[in-house]
Design a protein around this motif. Structure first.
Motif, PDB file in Angstrom:
ATOM      1  N   GLY A 127      41.902  45.821  77.861  1.00 51.09           N
ATOM      2  CA  GLY A 127      41.432  44.723  77.047  1.00 51.09           C
ATOM      3  C   GLY A 127      40.224  44.863  76.141  1.00 51.09           C
ATOM      4  N   ARG A 177      37.966  45.212  73.062  1.00 55.02           N
ATOM      5  CA  ARG A 177      37.807  44.438  71.912  1.00 55.02           C
ATOM      6  C   ARG A 177      36.603  44.953  71.263  1.00 55.02           C
ATOM      7  N   LYS A 178      36.611  45.183  69.858  1.00 55.47           N
ATOM      8  CA  LYS A 178      35.696  45.601  68.786  1.00 55.47           C
ATOM      9  C   LYS A 178      35.657  44.674  67.675  1.00 55.47           C
ATOM     10  N   THR A 184      37.888  41.516  63.442  1.00 53.66           N
ATOM     11  CA  THR A 184      38.120  42.214  64.748  1.00 53.66           C
ATOM     12  C   THR A 184      39.019  43.408  64.450  1.00 53.66           C
ATOM     13  N   ASN A 207      41.850  45.134  68.994  1.00 56.73           N
ATOM     14  CA  ASN A 207      41.966  43.758  69.841  1.00 56.73           C
ATOM     15  C   ASN A 207      42.696  43.889  70.805  1.00 56.73           C
ATOM     16  N   ARG A 208      42.041  43.842  72.386  1.00 54.25           N
ATOM     17  CA  ARG A 208      42.947  43.786  73.420  1.00 54.25           C
ATOM     18  C   ARG A 208      43.785  45.319  73.522  1.00 54.25           C
ATOM     19  N   ASP A 252      32.812  45.191  72.379  1.00 52.44           N
ATOM     20  CA  ASP A 252      32.434  43.351  72.612  1.00 52.44           C
ATOM     21  C   ASP A 252      32.981  42.954  73.822  1.00 52.44           C
ATOM     22  N   ASP A 253      34.415  43.446  74.249  1.00 51.85           N
ATOM     23  CA  ASP A 253      34.937  43.082  75.507  1.00 51.85           C
ATOM     24  C   ASP A 253      36.059  44.124  76.212  1.00 51.85           C
ATOM     25  N   GLY A 254      36.212  44.019  77.459  1.00 54.96           N
ATOM     26  CA  GLY A 254      36.983  45.035  77.984  1.00 54.96           C
ATOM     27  C   GLY A 254      36.145  46.127  78.714  1.00 54.96           C
ATOM     28  N   THR A 255      36.854  47.118  79.365  1.00 52.87           N
ATOM     29  CA  THR A 255      36.368  48.290  80.097  1.00 52.87           C
ATOM     30  C   THR A 255      37.177  49.556  79.579  1.00 52.87           C
ATOM     31  N   SER A 289      31.858  51.622  79.950  1.00 51.34           N
ATOM     32  CA  SER A 289      31.620  50.570  79.365  1.00 51.34           C
ATOM     33  C   SER A 289      30.425  49.700  79.920  1.00 51.34           C
TER      34      SER A 289
END
Length: 262
Positions: A26, A28-29, A35, A38-39, A74-77, A86
Motif C-alpha cells: 500500500g 503511497r508517495k 501522487t 499509488n498503492r 505518505d502511506d503504506g509499509t 517505514s
C-alpha cells in the motif's frame, strides 16, 4: 497485476513468497498534490532479480528512493526481513547499512581514488580496519575487472569503468538488498553491455536485486520478476516470460510495443 482499488485490502502480488526479503504494501508517495506512487504492493524473495520497467516518470526511481529511505512515504509499509523500514522511529542510517544503491550518475568522490571510494563506507560506517577493507575491496576490483584501477581517480576511468566501480562500492558493504537505478542510462551504447554483464554476474552469485531499467532485453532474460509501472501504479507484475510474451494488461502491451518497435 491490475491496479488495486482504493477501498480494497492489498493482495500479495504474483510471485509472492510466504517470507519475502522485501515486502511493500500500500505504498503511497506524493509531491504536493501530485501522487507519484499509488498503492504499490511488491514482494521480492531473497536471491531474486526484479526489474521495474515503464516510461520515464512512471515512478520507478521514486520507488527505489522510498525503499532506501531517501524519500519519506505518505502511506503504506516497507519491510526488509523483519524490520519495518517505514517505521518513523527507525534509525534510518542503520537500516541503510543493509542496502546497497547504485544510481545512474556514478556519484564517485572525484578527490578520492577508486580504492578510497570503495573503502570509505566499510571503514567509516561499518568500522572495518583499513587493512581488511582494502583487502576486500581489491578482491572485488579483481573480480569485476578493475584491479589495475585501484589507484586511479574517477575522471581517469571510462563511463563503464566508473559505473562498475560504483557497483563495487555498493557491494563492499555486503548489502542484503541491492537497488540499481537506471545504471546504464548515462552510458554510451558500447558500454551498456559491459555494465549489464556485471549485473548478470551478481545474479549468478545470488544477490537480491531490484533494478529500474530501460533495457528490455536484459529484463527479459535476467529478471525473475518484472513489474510494469505507469503513472505511479503497478499495472502488471509477473514473471519475465509472462510479461514479455503474454502481457495481460492493455497498458503493458502498448508500452512494450512502443519500446520494442523503437
Amino acid at each position: 497485476m491490475s491496479e488495486t482499488t482504493v477501498d480494497s485490502a492489498p493482495l500479495p502480488p504474483p510471485g509472492a513468497t510466504s517470507d519475502p526479503l522485501l515486502r511493500i504494501r500500500g505504498l503511497r508517495k506524493r509531491y504536493g498534490s501530485k501522487t507519484v506512487l499509488n498503492r504499490i504492493d511488491l514482494d521480492v524473495a531473497a536471491h531474486q532479480v526484479v526489474c521495474l520497467i515503464g516510461a520515464s516518470g512512471s515512478g520507478k526511481s521514486t520507488l527505489l528512493r522510498c525503499i532506501d529511505l531517501l524519500e519519506e512515504i505518505d502511506d503504506g509499509t516497507i519491510h526488509l526481513g523483519e524490520v519495518e523500514l517505514s517505521d518513523p522511529a527507525l534509525d534510518a542510517d542503520a537500516a541503510r547499512r543493509r542496502i546497497g544503491v547504485v544510481f545512474q550518475a556514478y556519484n564517485l568522490f572525484p578527490h578520492l581514488t577508486v580504492l578510497d571510494n570503495i573503502t570509505l563506507a566499510p571503514r567509516r560506517v561499518h568500522r572495518k580496519a583499513r587493512r581488511d577493507a582494502e583487502a576486500e575491496a581489491r578482491e572485488l576490483l579483481e573480480r569485476f575487472g578493475l584491479a589495475d584501477k585501484a589507484a586511479e581517480y574517477p575522471d581517469r576511468l571510462s563511463g563503464g569503468q566508473q559505473q562498475r566501480a560504483a557497483i563495487v562500492r555498493a557491494l563492499a558493504t555486503e548489502p542484503e538488498l541491492l537497488l540499481l537505478d537506471e545504471i546504464t542510462s548515462a552510458l554510451d551504447p558500447e558500454l551498456v553491455g559491459e555494465v549489464l554483464e556485471v549485473v548478470g554476474e551478481l545474479k549468478r552469485r545470488g544477490f537480491t536485486i531490484v533494478m529500474a531499467t530501460h533495457e528490455m532485453g536484459f529484463a527479459r532474460h535476467a529478471a525473475d520478476q518484472v513489474c510494469f509501472l505507469e503513472d505511479g501504479v503497478v499495472r502488471e507484475h509477473g514473471t519475465a516470460e509472462q510479461i514479455f510474451t503474454d502481457p495481460r494488461e492493455p497498458a503493458t502491451r502498448r508500452f512494450l510495443a512502443r519500446v520494442l518497435d523503437h
